[in-house]
Design a protein around this motif. Structure first.
Motif, PDB file in Angstrom:
ATOM      1  N   TYR B  35      38.017  18.182  53.387  1.00  0.00           N
ATOM      2  CA  TYR B  35      38.368  17.741  52.053  1.00  0.00           C
ATOM      3  C   TYR B  35      37.325  16.736  51.568  1.00  0.00           C
ATOM      4  O   TYR B  35      36.777  15.968  52.347  1.00  0.00           O
ATOM      5  N   GLN B  37      37.089  13.521  48.818  1.00  0.00           N
ATOM      6  CA  GLN B  37      37.946  12.643  48.030  1.00  0.00           C
ATOM      7  C   GLN B  37      37.108  11.602  47.293  1.00  0.00           C
ATOM      8  O   GLN B  37      36.409  10.795  47.915  1.00  0.00           O
ATOM      9  N   LYS B  40      40.194   6.851  44.025  1.00  0.00           N
ATOM     10  CA  LYS B  40      41.433   6.870  43.241  1.00  0.00           C
ATOM     11  C   LYS B  40      41.873   8.274  42.839  1.00  0.00           C
ATOM     12  O   LYS B  40      42.617   8.443  41.869  1.00  0.00           O
ATOM     13  N   LYS B  41      41.398   9.287  43.562  1.00  0.00           N
ATOM     14  CA  LYS B  41      41.774  10.671  43.297  1.00  0.00           C
ATOM     15  C   LYS B  41      42.366  11.288  44.555  1.00  0.00           C
ATOM     16  O   LYS B  41      42.124  10.801  45.662  1.00  0.00           O
ATOM     17  N   PRO B  42      43.134  12.365  44.406  1.00  0.00           N
ATOM     18  CA  PRO B  42      43.629  13.047  45.618  1.00  0.00           C
ATOM     19  C   PRO B  42      42.506  13.825  46.296  1.00  0.00           C
ATOM     20  O   PRO B  42      41.483  14.128  45.660  1.00  0.00           O
ATOM     21  N   PRO B  43      42.685  14.167  47.548  1.00  0.00           N
ATOM     22  CA  PRO B  43      41.679  14.989  48.244  1.00  0.00           C
ATOM     23  C   PRO B  43      41.571  16.375  47.602  1.00  0.00           C
ATOM     24  O   PRO B  43      42.556  16.949  47.153  1.00  0.00           O
ATOM     25  N   LEU B  45      40.256  20.272  48.385  1.00  0.00           N
ATOM     26  CA  LEU B  45      39.929  21.168  49.486  1.00  0.00           C
ATOM     27  C   LEU B  45      38.535  21.746  49.318  1.00  0.00           C
ATOM     28  O   LEU B  45      38.149  22.187  48.228  1.00  0.00           O
ATOM     29  N   LEU B  88      34.409  10.183  49.989  1.00  0.00           N
ATOM     30  CA  LEU B  88      35.031  10.136  51.311  1.00  0.00           C
ATOM     31  C   LEU B  88      35.289  11.586  51.736  1.00  0.00           C
ATOM     32  O   LEU B  88      35.897  12.354  50.980  1.00  0.00           O
ATOM     33  N   LEU B  90      37.149  13.935  54.295  1.00  0.00           N
ATOM     34  CA  LEU B  90      38.263  13.933  55.223  1.00  0.00           C
ATOM     35  C   LEU B  90      38.355  15.260  55.959  1.00  0.00           C
ATOM     36  O   LEU B  90      38.219  16.319  55.354  1.00  0.00           O
ATOM     37  N   SER B 108      40.319   9.686  59.655  1.00  0.00           N
ATOM     38  CA  SER B 108      40.139   8.525  58.776  1.00  0.00           C
ATOM     39  C   SER B 108      38.907   8.649  57.881  1.00  0.00           C
ATOM     40  O   SER B 108      38.626   7.748  57.099  1.00  0.00           O
ATOM     41  N   GLY B 109      38.192   9.762  57.995  1.00  0.00           N
ATOM     42  CA  GLY B 109      37.167  10.059  57.016  1.00  0.00           C
ATOM     43  C   GLY B 109      35.790   9.509  57.316  1.00  0.00           C
ATOM     44  O   GLY B 109      35.612   8.594  58.131  1.00  0.00           O
ATOM     45  N   ARG B 111      32.745   7.923  55.021  1.00  0.00           N
ATOM     46  CA  ARG B 111      32.339   7.460  53.687  1.00  0.00           C
ATOM     47  C   ARG B 111      30.860   7.768  53.514  1.00  0.00           C
ATOM     48  O   ARG B 111      30.014   7.181  54.192  1.00  0.00           O
TER      49      ARG B 111
END
Lengths: 112, 115
Positions: B35, B37, B40-43, B45, B88, B90, B108-109, B111
Protein backbone atom coordinates in the motif's frame (compact mmCIF):
# COMPACT_ATOMS: atom_id res chain seq x y z
CA UNK A 1 -18.75 0.18 -6.26
CA UNK A 2 -18.09 -0.20 -2.56
CA UNK A 3 -17.55 3.01 -0.62
CA UNK A 4 -16.87 3.85 3.00
CA UNK A 5 -17.63 7.25 4.52
CA UNK A 6 -16.39 8.71 7.78
CA UNK A 7 -18.10 12.04 8.24
CA UNK A 8 -15.95 13.32 11.12
CA UNK A 9 -12.47 14.34 9.91
CA UNK A 10 -11.39 15.28 13.44
CA UNK A 11 -12.66 14.69 16.95
CA UNK A 12 -11.43 15.27 20.45
CA UNK A 13 -12.40 13.79 23.80
CA UNK A 14 -11.33 14.27 27.38
CA UNK A 15 -9.41 11.50 29.03
CA UNK A 16 -11.72 8.94 30.72
CA UNK A 17 -14.73 10.09 28.67
CA UNK A 18 -16.57 8.14 25.96
CA UNK A 19 -16.47 8.98 22.25
CA UNK A 20 -18.21 7.55 19.20
CA UNK A 21 -16.73 7.57 15.69
CA UNK A 22 -19.16 7.14 12.82
CA UNK A 23 -18.81 5.08 9.66
CA UNK A 24 -21.25 4.34 6.87
CA UNK A 25 -20.70 2.19 3.83
CA UNK A 26 -22.40 1.37 0.58
CA UNK A 27 -22.51 -2.12 -0.88
CA UNK A 28 -24.82 -4.52 -2.62
CA UNK A 29 -23.03 -7.50 -1.10
CA UNK A 30 -24.68 -9.54 1.62
CA UNK A 31 -21.66 -11.26 3.18
CA UNK A 32 -18.82 -9.02 4.21
CA UNK A 33 -16.62 -7.96 7.08
CA UNK A 34 -16.12 -4.58 8.70
CA UNK A 35 -13.06 -3.42 10.57
CA UNK A 36 -11.78 -0.49 12.58
CA UNK A 37 -8.05 0.15 12.35
CA UNK A 38 -6.06 2.57 14.47
CA UNK A 39 -2.94 4.33 13.17
CA UNK A 40 -1.02 6.17 15.88
CA UNK A 41 1.94 8.45 15.12
CA UNK A 42 4.11 5.32 15.15
CA UNK A 43 2.45 4.65 11.74
CA UNK A 44 1.52 1.02 12.19
CA UNK A 45 -2.07 0.14 11.32
CA UNK A 46 -3.45 -1.81 14.28
CA UNK A 47 -6.66 -3.81 14.13
CA UNK A 48 -9.02 -2.54 16.82
CA UNK A 49 -12.17 -4.56 16.21
CA UNK A 50 -13.94 -6.50 13.49
CA UNK A 51 -17.55 -7.40 12.73
CA UNK A 52 -18.96 -10.15 10.54
CA UNK A 53 -22.01 -8.88 8.68
CA UNK A 54 -24.01 -12.06 9.20
CA UNK A 55 -23.69 -11.75 12.98
CA UNK A 56 -26.28 -9.53 14.59
CA UNK A 57 -24.43 -9.28 17.88
CA UNK A 58 -22.23 -6.21 18.11
CA UNK A 59 -18.52 -6.93 18.57
CA UNK A 60 -16.68 -5.77 21.69
CA UNK A 61 -12.99 -5.72 22.57
CA UNK A 62 -12.32 -4.40 26.06
CA UNK A 63 -13.00 -0.62 25.92
CA UNK A 64 -13.94 -0.75 22.24
CA UNK A 65 -17.38 -1.69 20.95
CA UNK A 66 -19.31 -1.22 17.75
CA UNK A 67 -22.89 -0.38 16.89
CA UNK A 68 -23.55 -2.32 13.70
CA UNK A 69 -26.77 -1.48 11.89
CA UNK A 70 -26.80 -3.62 8.75
CA UNK A 71 -29.99 -2.20 7.24
CA UNK A 72 -28.70 1.33 7.68
CA UNK A 73 -25.19 0.30 6.57
CA UNK A 74 -23.74 1.92 9.64
CA UNK A 75 -20.78 0.76 11.71
CA UNK A 76 -19.83 3.16 14.51
CA UNK A 77 -17.01 2.68 17.02
CA UNK A 78 -17.44 3.55 20.69
CA UNK A 79 -14.38 4.06 22.84
CA UNK A 80 -15.07 4.02 26.57
CA UNK A 81 -12.77 5.39 29.26
CA UNK A 82 -10.60 7.12 26.64
CA UNK A 83 -6.86 7.03 27.26
CA UNK A 84 -4.07 9.23 25.97
CA UNK A 85 -2.77 6.26 24.00
CA UNK A 86 -6.00 6.21 22.00
CA UNK A 87 -4.86 9.35 20.16
CA UNK A 88 -4.56 8.24 16.53
CA UNK A 89 -6.13 8.17 13.09
CA UNK A 90 -9.01 5.72 12.97
CA UNK A 91 -9.94 4.08 9.67
CA UNK A 92 -13.12 2.16 9.04
CA UNK A 93 -12.65 -0.57 6.44
CA UNK A 94 -14.86 -2.97 4.51
CA UNK A 95 -14.02 -6.24 2.78
CA UNK A 96 -16.37 -8.62 0.95
CA UNK A 97 -13.69 -10.91 -0.43
CA UNK A 98 -11.94 -8.63 -2.89
CA UNK A 99 -9.75 -6.14 -1.09
CA UNK A 100 -10.08 -3.63 1.69
CA UNK A 101 -11.95 -0.42 1.03
CA UNK A 102 -10.87 2.19 3.55
CA UNK A 103 -12.77 5.23 4.71
CA UNK A 104 -11.01 8.62 4.72
CA UNK A 105 -10.24 8.40 8.45
CA UNK A 106 -11.05 10.29 11.64
CA UNK A 107 -8.29 11.94 13.61
CA UNK A 108 -9.00 11.44 17.31
CA UNK A 109 -7.22 13.45 19.98
CA UNK A 110 -7.57 12.45 23.64
CA UNK A 111 -6.99 15.47 25.86
CA UNK A 112 -5.56 15.26 29.38
CA UNK B 1 5.39 -14.47 15.53
CA UNK B 2 2.41 -12.24 14.73
CA UNK B 3 4.24 -9.37 13.07
CA UNK B 4 4.94 -7.96 9.67
CA UNK B 5 8.44 -6.50 9.59
CA UNK B 6 9.39 -3.77 7.12
CA UNK B 7 12.85 -2.43 6.39
CA UNK B 8 14.15 0.19 6.18
CA UNK B 9 11.98 2.43 8.36
CA UNK B 10 13.15 5.55 6.55
CA UNK B 11 14.62 5.99 3.08
CA UNK B 12 15.80 9.07 1.22
CA UNK B 13 16.66 8.53 -2.43
CA UNK B 14 17.48 10.59 -5.47
CA UNK B 15 15.45 10.40 -8.65
CA UNK B 16 18.18 8.38 -10.38
CA UNK B 17 18.72 5.88 -7.56
CA UNK B 18 17.62 2.26 -7.35
CA UNK B 19 16.48 1.02 -3.96
CA UNK B 20 14.36 -1.77 -2.52
CA UNK B 21 11.85 -2.04 0.30
CA UNK B 22 11.58 -5.31 2.16
CA UNK B 23 8.67 -6.92 3.98
CA UNK B 24 8.70 -10.18 5.93
CA UNK B 25 6.09 -12.22 7.79
CA UNK B 26 6.23 -15.62 9.47
CA UNK B 27 2.56 -16.15 10.20
CA UNK B 28 2.02 -18.56 7.31
CA UNK B 29 -0.09 -15.98 5.49
CA UNK B 30 -0.43 -16.64 1.76
CA UNK B 31 -1.51 -13.17 0.66
CA UNK B 32 0.73 -10.11 0.85
CA UNK B 33 0.02 -6.52 -0.10
CA UNK B 34 1.78 -3.24 -0.83
CA UNK B 35 0.00 0.00 0.00
CA UNK B 36 0.97 3.62 -0.52
CA UNK B 37 -0.21 6.18 2.02
CA UNK B 38 -0.01 9.94 1.70
CA UNK B 39 -0.26 12.17 4.74
CA UNK B 40 -3.73 12.29 6.34
CA UNK B 41 -5.12 9.91 3.71
CA UNK B 42 -6.12 6.24 3.84
CA UNK B 43 -3.79 3.62 2.36
CA UNK B 44 -4.10 3.01 -1.39
CA UNK B 45 -3.63 -0.50 -2.72
CA UNK B 46 -0.72 -0.99 -5.12
CA UNK B 47 -0.11 -4.75 -5.47
CA UNK B 48 -1.45 -8.04 -4.18
CA UNK B 49 0.42 -11.34 -4.17
CA UNK B 50 -1.46 -14.55 -3.61
CA UNK B 51 0.51 -17.77 -3.15
CA UNK B 52 3.61 -15.93 -4.37
CA UNK B 53 2.02 -14.89 -7.66
CA UNK B 54 1.06 -11.36 -8.59
CA UNK B 55 -2.70 -11.22 -8.35
CA UNK B 56 -3.48 -7.51 -8.57
CA UNK B 57 -1.59 -4.53 -9.97
CA UNK B 58 -3.61 -1.37 -9.45
CA UNK B 59 -2.17 0.33 -12.55
CA UNK B 60 1.00 1.23 -10.70
CA UNK B 61 3.76 2.91 -12.77
CA UNK B 62 6.55 0.58 -13.88
CA UNK B 63 9.10 2.46 -11.76
CA UNK B 64 7.64 0.35 -8.92
CA UNK B 65 8.47 -3.34 -9.37
CA UNK B 66 7.21 -5.88 -6.82
CA UNK B 67 8.77 -9.26 -6.17
CA UNK B 68 7.75 -12.18 -3.98
CA UNK B 69 10.75 -14.55 -3.68
CA UNK B 70 8.99 -16.87 -1.24
CA UNK B 71 5.87 -17.10 0.90
CA UNK B 72 7.40 -15.05 3.72
CA UNK B 73 9.08 -12.26 1.81
CA UNK B 74 7.86 -9.38 -0.33
CA UNK B 75 10.05 -6.76 -1.95
CA UNK B 76 9.30 -3.51 -3.72
CA UNK B 77 12.02 -2.38 -6.11
CA UNK B 78 12.18 1.35 -6.80
CA UNK B 79 13.80 3.03 -9.80
CA UNK B 80 13.66 6.52 -11.27
CA UNK B 81 11.08 7.73 -8.79
CA UNK B 82 9.53 11.17 -8.79
CA UNK B 83 9.17 13.54 -5.81
CA UNK B 84 5.41 12.86 -5.79
CA UNK B 85 6.20 9.23 -4.95
CA UNK B 86 7.28 10.36 -1.49
CA UNK B 87 4.92 8.63 0.93
CA UNK B 88 4.59 5.96 3.59
CA UNK B 89 4.73 2.49 2.02
CA UNK B 90 2.89 -0.13 4.02
CA UNK B 91 3.11 -3.88 3.68
CA UNK B 92 0.32 -6.14 4.90
CA UNK B 93 -0.49 -9.83 4.93
CA UNK B 94 -3.59 -11.97 5.37
CA UNK B 95 -4.32 -15.66 5.59
CA UNK B 96 -5.57 -15.82 2.02
CA UNK B 97 -6.69 -13.34 -0.56
CA UNK B 98 -10.46 -13.22 -0.70
CA UNK B 99 -10.89 -14.59 2.82
CA UNK B 100 -11.18 -11.38 4.82
CA UNK B 101 -12.47 -12.86 8.04
CA UNK B 102 -9.48 -11.94 10.17
CA UNK B 103 -8.43 -8.74 8.45
CA UNK B 104 -4.95 -7.77 7.49
CA UNK B 105 -1.79 -7.52 9.61
CA UNK B 106 0.18 -4.41 8.72
CA UNK B 107 3.82 -3.52 9.11
CA UNK B 108 4.89 -0.14 10.45
CA UNK B 109 5.88 1.09 7.02
CA UNK B 110 8.80 2.68 5.22
CA UNK B 111 8.79 6.47 5.06
CA UNK B 112 10.15 7.25 1.59
CA UNK B 113 11.40 10.67 0.54
CA UNK B 114 12.41 11.25 -3.07
CA UNK B 115 14.70 14.25 -3.61
Amino acid sequence: AQTVTQSQPEMSVQEAETVTLSCTYDTSENNYYLFWYKQPPSRQMILVIRQEAYKQQNATENRFSVNFQKAAKSFSLKISDSQLGDTAMYFCAFDYGQNFVFGPGTRLSVLP
Amino acid sequence: DTEVTQTPKHLVMGMTNKKSLKCEQHMGHRAMYWYKQKAKKPPELMFVYSYEKLSINESVPSRFSPECPNSSLLNLHLHALQPEDSALYLCASSQQQGKPRYGYTFGSGTRLTVV
